[in-house]
Design a protein around this motif. Structure first.
Motif, PDB file in Angstrom:
ATOM      1  N   ILE A 158     -33.081 -21.681 -32.217  1.00 34.84           N
ATOM      2  CA  ILE A 158     -32.236 -22.563 -33.032  1.00 34.84           C
ATOM      3  C   ILE A 158     -31.562 -23.586 -32.124  1.00 34.84           C
ATOM      4  O   ILE A 158     -31.089 -23.241 -31.036  1.00 34.84           O
ATOM      5  CB  ILE A 158     -31.167 -21.732 -33.788  1.00 34.84           C
ATOM      6  N   GLU A 159     -31.541 -24.825 -32.572  1.00 33.84           N
ATOM      7  CA  GLU A 159     -30.775 -25.867 -31.875  1.00 33.84           C
ATOM      8  C   GLU A 159     -29.982 -26.624 -32.922  1.00 33.84           C
ATOM      9  O   GLU A 159     -30.563 -27.188 -33.846  1.00 33.84           O
ATOM     10  CB  GLU A 159     -31.716 -26.834 -31.135  1.00 33.84           C
ATOM     11  N   GLU A 160     -28.659 -26.619 -32.800  1.00 29.70           N
ATOM     12  CA  GLU A 160     -27.829 -27.366 -33.746  1.00 29.70           C
ATOM     13  C   GLU A 160     -26.409 -27.497 -33.216  1.00 29.70           C
ATOM     14  O   GLU A 160     -25.980 -26.735 -32.346  1.00 29.70           O
ATOM     15  CB  GLU A 160     -27.813 -26.688 -35.128  1.00 29.70           C
ATOM     16  N   GLU A 161     -25.696 -28.466 -33.774  1.00 32.14           N
ATOM     17  CA  GLU A 161     -24.279 -28.617 -33.450  1.00 32.14           C
ATOM     18  C   GLU A 161     -23.540 -27.369 -33.915  1.00 32.14           C
ATOM     19  O   GLU A 161     -23.816 -26.858 -34.996  1.00 32.14           O
ATOM     20  CB  GLU A 161     -23.746 -29.853 -34.174  1.00 32.14           C
ATOM     21  N   SER A 162     -22.611 -26.902 -33.099  1.00 29.22           N
ATOM     22  CA  SER A 162     -21.913 -25.665 -33.457  1.00 29.22           C
ATOM     23  C   SER A 162     -20.517 -25.653 -32.845  1.00 29.22           C
ATOM     24  O   SER A 162     -20.299 -26.225 -31.764  1.00 29.22           O
ATOM     25  CB  SER A 162     -22.708 -24.468 -32.914  1.00 29.22           C
ATOM     26  N   TYR A 163     -19.613 -25.003 -33.538  1.00 27.38           N
ATOM     27  CA  TYR A 163     -18.314 -24.695 -32.929  1.00 27.38           C
ATOM     28  C   TYR A 163     -18.473 -23.424 -32.093  1.00 27.38           C
ATOM     29  O   TYR A 163     -19.231 -22.517 -32.473  1.00 27.38           O
ATOM     30  CB  TYR A 163     -17.253 -24.469 -34.002  1.00 27.38           C
ATOM     31  N   PHE A 164     -17.771 -23.378 -30.981  1.00 29.74           N
ATOM     32  CA  PHE A 164     -17.830 -22.224 -30.081  1.00 29.74           C
ATOM     33  C   PHE A 164     -16.452 -21.605 -29.924  1.00 29.74           C
ATOM     34  O   PHE A 164     -15.438 -22.310 -29.911  1.00 29.74           O
ATOM     35  CB  PHE A 164     -18.346 -22.645 -28.696  1.00 29.74           C
ATOM     36  N   PHE A 165     -16.445 -20.283 -29.772  1.00 25.36           N
ATOM     37  CA  PHE A 165     -15.224 -19.544 -29.438  1.00 25.36           C
ATOM     38  C   PHE A 165     -15.256 -19.267 -27.938  1.00 25.36           C
ATOM     39  O   PHE A 165     -16.283 -18.847 -27.395  1.00 25.36           O
ATOM     40  CB  PHE A 165     -15.186 -18.223 -30.221  1.00 25.36           C
ATOM     41  N   ARG A 166     -14.124 -19.472 -27.269  1.00 25.95           N
ATOM     42  CA  ARG A 166     -14.071 -19.311 -25.814  1.00 25.95           C
ATOM     43  C   ARG A 166     -14.026 -17.820 -25.438  1.00 25.95           C
ATOM     44  O   ARG A 166     -13.023 -17.305 -24.939  1.00 25.95           O
ATOM     45  CB  ARG A 166     -12.839 -20.022 -25.247  1.00 25.95           C
ATOM     46  N   LEU A 167     -15.134 -17.139 -25.690  1.00 21.55           N
ATOM     47  CA  LEU A 167     -15.203 -15.696 -25.417  1.00 21.55           C
ATOM     48  C   LEU A 167     -15.061 -15.416 -23.921  1.00 21.55           C
ATOM     49  O   LEU A 167     -14.417 -14.437 -23.515  1.00 21.55           O
ATOM     50  CB  LEU A 167     -16.530 -15.135 -25.955  1.00 21.55           C
ATOM     51  N   SER A 168     -15.658 -16.280 -23.089  1.00 24.08           N
ATOM     52  CA  SER A 168     -15.638 -16.058 -21.634  1.00 24.08           C
ATOM     53  C   SER A 168     -14.204 -15.975 -21.095  1.00 24.08           C
ATOM     54  O   SER A 168     -13.918 -15.235 -20.156  1.00 24.08           O
ATOM     55  CB  SER A 168     -16.399 -17.182 -20.916  1.00 24.08           C
ATOM     56  N   LYS A 169     -13.315 -16.718 -21.747  1.00 20.72           N
ATOM     57  CA  LYS A 169     -11.903 -16.759 -21.334  1.00 20.72           C
ATOM     58  C   LYS A 169     -11.243 -15.371 -21.437  1.00 20.72           C
ATOM     59  O   LYS A 169     -10.269 -15.081 -20.739  1.00 20.72           O
ATOM     60  CB  LYS A 169     -11.192 -17.778 -22.229  1.00 20.72           C
ATOM     61  N   TRP A 170     -11.775 -14.516 -22.315  1.00 21.15           N
ATOM     62  CA  TRP A 170     -11.121 -13.229 -22.607  1.00 21.15           C
ATOM     63  C   TRP A 170     -11.760 -12.048 -21.883  1.00 21.15           C
ATOM     64  O   TRP A 170     -11.361 -10.902 -22.083  1.00 21.15           O
ATOM     65  CB  TRP A 170     -11.114 -12.984 -24.127  1.00 21.15           C
ATOM     66  N   GLU A 193     -21.139   1.678 -22.202  1.00 22.76           N
ATOM     67  CA  GLU A 193     -22.120   0.645 -22.561  1.00 22.76           C
ATOM     68  C   GLU A 193     -21.419  -0.714 -22.768  1.00 22.76           C
ATOM     69  O   GLU A 193     -21.881  -1.754 -22.300  1.00 22.76           O
ATOM     70  CB  GLU A 193     -22.771   1.140 -23.865  1.00 22.76           C
ATOM     71  N   VAL A 194     -20.267  -0.694 -23.447  1.00 26.43           N
ATOM     72  CA  VAL A 194     -19.523  -1.928 -23.729  1.00 26.43           C
ATOM     73  C   VAL A 194     -18.956  -2.513 -22.431  1.00 26.43           C
ATOM     74  O   VAL A 194     -19.069  -3.722 -22.176  1.00 26.43           O
ATOM     75  CB  VAL A 194     -18.385  -1.667 -24.747  1.00 26.43           C
ATOM     76  N   ILE A 195     -18.353  -1.664 -21.603  1.00 27.96           N
ATOM     77  CA  ILE A 195     -17.758  -2.141 -20.351  1.00 27.96           C
ATOM     78  C   ILE A 195     -18.838  -2.783 -19.472  1.00 27.96           C
ATOM     79  O   ILE A 195     -18.638  -3.852 -18.885  1.00 27.96           O
ATOM     80  CB  ILE A 195     -17.031  -0.990 -19.616  1.00 27.96           C
ATOM     81  N   SER A 196     -19.977  -2.152 -19.425  1.00 27.05           N
ATOM     82  CA  SER A 196     -21.088  -2.682 -18.633  1.00 27.05           C
ATOM     83  C   SER A 196     -21.516  -4.065 -19.162  1.00 27.05           C
ATOM     84  O   SER A 196     -21.757  -4.991 -18.390  1.00 27.05           O
ATOM     85  CB  SER A 196     -22.230  -1.673 -18.695  1.00 27.05           C
ATOM     86  N   PHE A 197     -21.565  -4.203 -20.492  1.00 26.73           N
ATOM     87  CA  PHE A 197     -21.937  -5.488 -21.103  1.00 26.73           C
ATOM     88  C   PHE A 197     -20.916  -6.569 -20.743  1.00 26.73           C
ATOM     89  O   PHE A 197     -21.277  -7.676 -20.349  1.00 26.73           O
ATOM     90  CB  PHE A 197     -22.036  -5.332 -22.624  1.00 26.73           C
ATOM     91  N   VAL A 198     -19.634  -6.244 -20.853  1.00 26.33           N
ATOM     92  CA  VAL A 198     -18.584  -7.236 -20.589  1.00 26.33           C
ATOM     93  C   VAL A 198     -18.558  -7.608 -19.106  1.00 26.33           C
ATOM     94  O   VAL A 198     -18.441  -8.780 -18.745  1.00 26.33           O
ATOM     95  CB  VAL A 198     -17.201  -6.733 -21.068  1.00 26.33           C
ATOM     96  N   LYS A 199     -18.719  -6.612 -18.236  1.00 27.59           N
ATOM     97  CA  LYS A 199     -18.740  -6.895 -16.785  1.00 27.59           C
ATOM     98  C   LYS A 199     -19.929  -7.771 -16.412  1.00 27.59           C
ATOM     99  O   LYS A 199     -19.889  -8.494 -15.406  1.00 27.59           O
ATOM    100  CB  LYS A 199     -18.807  -5.579 -15.994  1.00 27.59           C
ATOM    101  N   GLY A 200     -20.996  -7.693 -17.206  1.00 27.82           N
ATOM    102  CA  GLY A 200     -22.188  -8.521 -16.956  1.00 27.82           C
ATOM    103  C   GLY A 200     -21.925 -10.009 -17.175  1.00 27.82           C
ATOM    104  O   GLY A 200     -22.752 -10.848 -16.829  1.00 27.82           O
ATOM    105  N   GLY A 201     -20.772 -10.334 -17.743  1.00 26.26           N
ATOM    106  CA  GLY A 201     -20.399 -11.744 -17.940  1.00 26.26           C
ATOM    107  C   GLY A 201     -20.503 -12.154 -19.394  1.00 26.26           C
ATOM    108  O   GLY A 201     -21.564 -12.012 -20.005  1.00 26.26           O
TER     109      GLY A 201
END
Length: 513
Positions: A158-170, A193-201
């Motif tokens: 998919i390619e389209e204009e989109s609003y983004f949430f600054r997830l990386s900031k959190w 599993e969740v901690i590993s996902f978040v630590k992955g960036g």
């Protein structure tokens, strides 16, 4: 102590009729809600349907009806299922309701105001079936079709204009929160599993779509609809009338005690949802519990695989309470589980008919003949009687703790063990040989009746309709059920009438090849 308890099921996606996985989540949530009520809590129990997104729009187009009509029809089947499963939910939310739209748009405005939303362009993989975005590393190819590795669902570019949430900031805030609140994600394997996902960036999250129209419009940008997961997760707040933080429901019940979900939607609930809430300065729920799947063979049930097991078929053959009992006892909570007809029939015959139903009938029939169908006197408990009765008194606080840790297995094992011991006690004490010792005969019968009462009170959250019938032994109704009272041994009053009851569970004639 906070005596309010707010439990939620996932809100179900009504692109097709309910299956056993939906029934499982709902029955388990109902078990916790009923347990907390009999322990004196004020309970808010929410379920409902998540009705927006491309999957719904396409399903409606295939049926040649508009999406709202499609949702009205299918959502009703989930509402009907709540009644069929005898759920005690206090609310049923639909994401097409005005109360929900208002909350979602308010949350969007809060995120925007706090500079957590920006406009850019999205290009990447999207699964319509999962309503989820995937990175290149999360994609593989099977028979020339690109699929998400975690779910097996097909994805499209998919390619389209989109609003983004600054997830990386959190990212760092989330990791700190997990560390400070070790019970926020359960069971432990899911937390890792969740901690590993978040630590992955964490990458910023696309939170709007322009390619379809079925959804809640982005405020001040009507050609965008809000990403279905930002919309859906907000149901837990909209059901409490947020943003009115002075509303009684919100004041009493937020933050939620536990979001009960299937493990496949863990990321949305334990990464995206807390990040949205942090960004909007709203307290986080106390716990997210990701349970396992009910499998059909070795696979998760899904409409696309055509391996749906209909709970209504099982209920029609065996009855509702046996299904509720089976799912709570035989599926190790937190792990995947199977429905086995053979094991279900064993549960009915061994636990429900022989151990519980038979105990009720034997003791009441004996009391009718030897105690004039009255609760006998109970003044002379000996050590053997007290060992039986004190099992409940000594473990009451542990039972509560284990339930707060969602340890259903401990709870049901405690009941099964108590039933076995109650039957053994009645056999070993041989009251039929004590007709010359009326005091001892009376005490054995009283102790056995008390065991039946205590076990019945504990079984109520699992098999409520059957327990309603069983309590007729003591001329009690379900309003009398109080967990604290299982610690008392003088609940039954001498001289009060008791009744014989009909067979509670019919034994199943097992078919042998």
């Amino acid at each position: 102590m906070d005596k309010n308890y707010y439990i939620t099921t996932p809100i179900y996606y009504p692109s097709a009729r309910p299956h056993m996985g939906h029934a499982y989540s709902s029955i388990v949530a109902d078990f916790f809600a009923r347990f907390k009520r009999i322990d004196g809590f004020n309970v808010h129990f929410l379920t409902g349907t998540d009705e927006h997104g491309l999957k719904i729009q396409r399903a409606a187009e295939r049926k040649k009806i508009d999406p709202q009509t499609f949702c009205d029809e299918i959502s009703q089947t989930f509402r009907d299922l709540s009644k069929t499963l005898n759920l005690s939910n206090t609310d049923f939310i639909r994401t097409t309701e005005e109360r929900h739209k208002k909350t979602v748009q308010h949350l969007w405005n809060e995120l925007e105001k706090n500079d957590d939303i920006y406009l850019s362009k999205y290009s990447g993989w999207y699964s319509v079936s999962d309503e989820a975005y995937y990175s290149d590393e999360e994609i593989s190819e099977k028979e020339n079709v690109k699929i998400a590795i975690s779910s097996g669902s097909s994805v499209e570019w998919i390619e389209e204009e989109s609003y983004f949430f600054r997830l990386s900031k959190w990212q760092d805030e989330l990791l700190k929160y997990y560390e400070k609140n070790p019970d926020f994600i359960s069971p432990k394997s899911r937390k890792n599993e969740v901690i590993s996902f978040v630590k992955g960036g964490l990458k910023d999250l696309s939170i709007s779509r322009k390619a379809f129209s079925w959804g809640i419009k982005v405020p001040n940008s009507q050609d965008h609809v809000i990403y279905v997961w930002l919309d859906a997760l907000t149901n837990y707040l909209s059901a409490l009338n947020y943003p009115d933080t002075n509303d009684e429901l919100f004041k009493k019940f937020w933050p939620a005690s536990v979001h009960l979900i299937g493990k496949d939607i863990l990321r949305f609930h334990s990464v995206y949802w807390p990040a949205f809430l942090m960004a909007a300065k709203i307290p986080l729920p106390k716990k997210v519990y990701g349970h396992g799947w009910i499998l059909s063979g070795d696979e998760k049930m899904s409409k696309s695989k055509g391996n749906i097991l209909d709970p209504l078929d099982i209920i029609e053959i065996y009855g509702l309470d046996p299904l509720r009992y089976y799912l709570i006892k035989e599926v190790s909570f937190g792990n995947d589980g199977n429905i086995s007809q053979d094991r279900l029939e064993d549960c009915i015959n061994s636990d429900l008919a022989n151990n519980y139903g038979n105990l009720c009938q034997r003791v009441t029939a004996f009391a009718e003949k030897n105690c004039s169908s009255l609760v006998p006197d109970n003044t002379k408990f000996n050590d053997e009687d007290l060992v039986m009765l004190n099992k409940f008194t000594d473990n009451l606080d542990l039972i509560r703790t284990e339930i707060d840790n969602q340890n259903i297995n401990y709870y049901i094992n405690f009941i099964v063990s108590a039933l076995f011991e109650a039957n053994k006690y009645f056999n070993d004490q041989e009251p039929w040989k004590k007709k010359d010792d009326k005091d001892r005969l009376n005490t054995i019968v009283y102790t056995s009746l008390e065991m039946i009462r205590k076990i019945s009170f504990m079984l109520y959250p699992i098999i409520p309709s059957s327990i309603e019938k069983a309590l007729k032994i003591f001329n009690l109704n379900i309003d009398a059920i109080n967990l604290e009272s299982i610690a008392k041994h003088d609940y039954l009053i001498s001289g009060k009438p008791i009744n014989k009851i009909d067979i509670l569970f019919k034994k199943i004639e097992k078919k042998h090849d």
